[in-house]
Design an enzyme around this catalytic site. Structure first.
Site, PDB file in Angstrom:
ATOM      1  N   LYS A  59      11.504  64.369 -26.733  1.00  0.00           N
ATOM      2  CA  LYS A  59      10.343  64.538 -25.843  1.00  0.00           C
ATOM      3  C   LYS A  59       9.006  64.279 -26.530  1.00  0.00           C
ATOM      4  CE  LYS A  59      12.145  67.432 -22.148  1.00  0.00           C
ATOM      5  NZ  LYS A  59      13.558  67.722 -22.572  1.00  0.00           N
TER       6      LYS A  59
ATOM      7  N   GLU B 234       3.388  70.580 -16.787  1.00  0.00           N
ATOM      8  CA  GLU B 234       4.249  71.581 -16.173  1.00  0.00           C
ATOM      9  C   GLU B 234       5.560  71.552 -16.917  1.00  0.00           C
ATOM     10  OE1 GLU B 234       4.483  68.517 -14.490  1.00  0.00           O
ATOM     11  OE2 GLU B 234       6.644  68.431 -14.834  1.00  0.00           O
TER      12      GLU B 234
ATOM     13  N   SER C  24      20.197  63.330 -27.958  1.00  0.00           N
ATOM     14  CA  SER C  24      18.810  63.575 -27.536  1.00  0.00           C
ATOM     15  C   SER C  24      18.158  64.816 -28.129  1.00  0.00           C
ATOM     16  CB  SER C  24      18.735  63.629 -26.001  1.00  0.00           C
ATOM     17  OG  SER C  24      19.540  64.669 -25.489  1.00  0.00           O
TER      18      SER C  24
HETATM   19  C1  LIG Z   1      14.612  67.556 -21.640  1.00  0.00           C
HETATM   20  C2  LIG Z   1      15.850  67.101 -22.303  1.00  0.00           C
HETATM   21  C3  LIG Z   1      16.734  66.186 -21.683  1.00  0.00           C
HETATM   22  C4  LIG Z   1      16.538  65.691 -20.277  1.00  0.00           C
HETATM   23  O1  LIG Z   1      15.367  64.987 -20.049  1.00  0.00           O
HETATM   24  P1  LIG Z   1      15.369  63.393 -19.867  1.00  0.00           P
HETATM   25  O2  LIG Z   1      13.992  63.096 -19.404  1.00  0.00           O
HETATM   26  O3  LIG Z   1      16.417  63.071 -18.855  1.00  0.00           O
HETATM   27  O4  LIG Z   1      15.682  62.799 -21.182  1.00  0.00           O
HETATM   28  C5  LIG Z   1      17.837  65.747 -22.388  1.00  0.00           C
HETATM   29  N1  LIG Z   1      18.102  66.199 -23.637  1.00  0.00           N
HETATM   30  C6  LIG Z   1      17.295  67.083 -24.256  1.00  0.00           C
HETATM   31  C7  LIG Z   1      17.642  67.535 -25.627  1.00  0.00           C
HETATM   32  C8  LIG Z   1      16.142  67.560 -23.614  1.00  0.00           C
HETATM   33  O5  LIG Z   1      15.366  68.451 -24.239  1.00  0.00           O
END
Ligand SMILES: *Cc1c(COP(=O)(O)O)cnc(C)c1O
Length: 393
Positions: A89, A111, A377
């Site tokens: 993020k 938000e 992610s």
């Molecule tokens: C917020 C988050 C997501 C989902 O958000 P996307 O905008 O779909 O990427 C996925 N993995 C993690 C670790 C997150 O913090």
């Protein structure tokens, strides 16, 4: 077929900017400037330098040996979990704060639902010494205490949204109201590839560093700069958009998107938007979203807070409709099991969102010489409580 945004701000049938008239000047200012500013050499220099020295990029592309042996294919993990703050993020919030500064903004609003985007925003505001206000549903403030504490430590003000279900959509309404009232000095940082044009494209571009790095890394590791499959979880879709970006128009690369099926697609408690969604408007863009027959947005459910969203970004709606991407949905239980499997097979404790992506290995077969890249992610520290409760650790 074009999978990038067009000049009108659409991905095929999806996208656009469906916003109240009073928001037009704010969104128009962004639309007219984001490409110009982000293309400036000075902007690129500052963005790249911060990604390197502050976020810790490039993140590794790791060959997962034990997983690869078990599934008899070549599995790589793009390690976004190693980014500062523990997920992808921050790539976007760094980009947007640099843009906001160049637009002369000295106040940031955002938000947040689970608090992850709020933390990433509070982090870059602290970095730049800019005022930060994060709107959060009153119920979410209760449920996500550690992230609320993080935002406060970082100097942000967390404002509770008291209306409606007191969750993410109510926080979004408050943030929009704030932006309407403060059009000149305030920038609204949206945390995924959602919202009115140009947000989905802007956020995808900031996250596209993920696939840009993969191209270089794969060339070195495999002698070619593209994999056979890319796989990511999709909430709003920003980590997925970053992973897919440089391969969108490369048909050699198969795209797989993994959504949260929650307690099961037919239970009424899920977030599997591609299966259950219909065309509609959410957060200012036309996309697929879960709704009742009379068009009320359905309350989504997933054990992972980051996938607990009733829509997907317009890019993903387009990838689904055109069949450019395969969509898979994974229930809570399988995702949780994958949290444990990845921990014990590779020594990597993933976020529960991330764990969903790996469950694709159970439903999809890959060939021995195929190269499969997963977007890792985020890391699981934030989810430890949920893992503890679930596995009685
Ligand atoms: C917020 C988050 C997501 C989902 O958000 P996307 O905008 O779909 O990427 C996925 N993995 C993690 C670790 C997150 O913090």
């Amino acid at each position: 077929m074009n999978y990038n945004v067009d000049e009108r701000g659409y991905y095929g049938d999806f996208g656009g900017a469906f916003i109240p008239e009073m928001l037009y000047p704010n969104v128009a200012e962004l639309k007219e400037n984001y490409l110009k500013i982000t293309a400036e050499p000075e902007f690129k220099k500052e963005f790249d330098a911060l990604l390197k020295s502050y976020v810790g990029r490039p993140t590794p592309l790791y060959f997962a040996k034990r997983l690869s042996e078990k599934y008899n294919t070549k599995i790589y993990l793009k390690r976004e979990d190693l980014c500062h703050t523990g997920a992808h993020k921050v790539n976007n919030t760094i980009g947007q704060i640099l843009l906001a500064k160049r637009l002369g903004k000295n106040r940031i609003i955002a938000e947040t639902g689970a608090g992850q985007h709020g933390v990433a925003t509070a982090t870059v505001c602290a970095l730049m010494g800019i005022e930060c206000i994060v709107y959060m549903g009153a119920l979410d403030i209760k449920r996500q205490a550690p992230n609320v504490a993080r935002m406060k430590m970082l100097g942000a003000e967390v404002r509770p949204a008291m209306s409606g279900s007191r969750t993410l959509k109510d926080a979004t309404n408050e943030a929009i109201r704030d932006w309407i009232n403060n059009p000149v000095d305030t920038h609204y940082i949206i945390g995924s590839v959602v919202g009115p044009h140009p947000y989905p494209d802007m956020v995808a571009r900031f996250q596209s560093v993920i696939s840009e790095e993969i191209k270089t890394q794969l060339l070195e590791l495999e002698g070619r700069d593209y994999p056979d499959h890319v796989i990511a979880c999709v909430g709003g879709g920003s980590n997925a958009a970053g992973l897919y970006y440089h391969y969108l128009n490369d048909e050699r690369v198969n795209i797989i998107a993994v959504e949260a099926a929650g307690k099961g697609i037919d239970t009424g408690e899920s977030a599997a938007t591609s299966v259950l969604g219909k065309e509609g408007i959410i957060h200012g863009s036309k996309t697929l979203l879960m709704q009742t027959p009379d068009g009320q947005i359905t309350e989504p459910y997933s054990i992972s807070a980051g996938l607990d969203y009733p829509g997907v970004g317009p890019m993903h709606a387009h990838l689904f409709r055109t069949k450019r991407a395969e969509f898979v949905s994974v229930p809570d239980q399988e995702a949780m099991d994958w949290g444990l499997t990845l921990s014990q097979m590779e020594g990597i404790i993933p976020a529960i969102e991330t764990a969903h992506a790996f469950a694709a290995l159970d439903v999809r077969k890959f060939k021995p010489n195929e190269v499969v890249v997963f977007n890792c992610s985020g890391r699981g520290d934030k989810d430890l409580e949920t893992y503890i409760d679930y596995f009685k650790l």
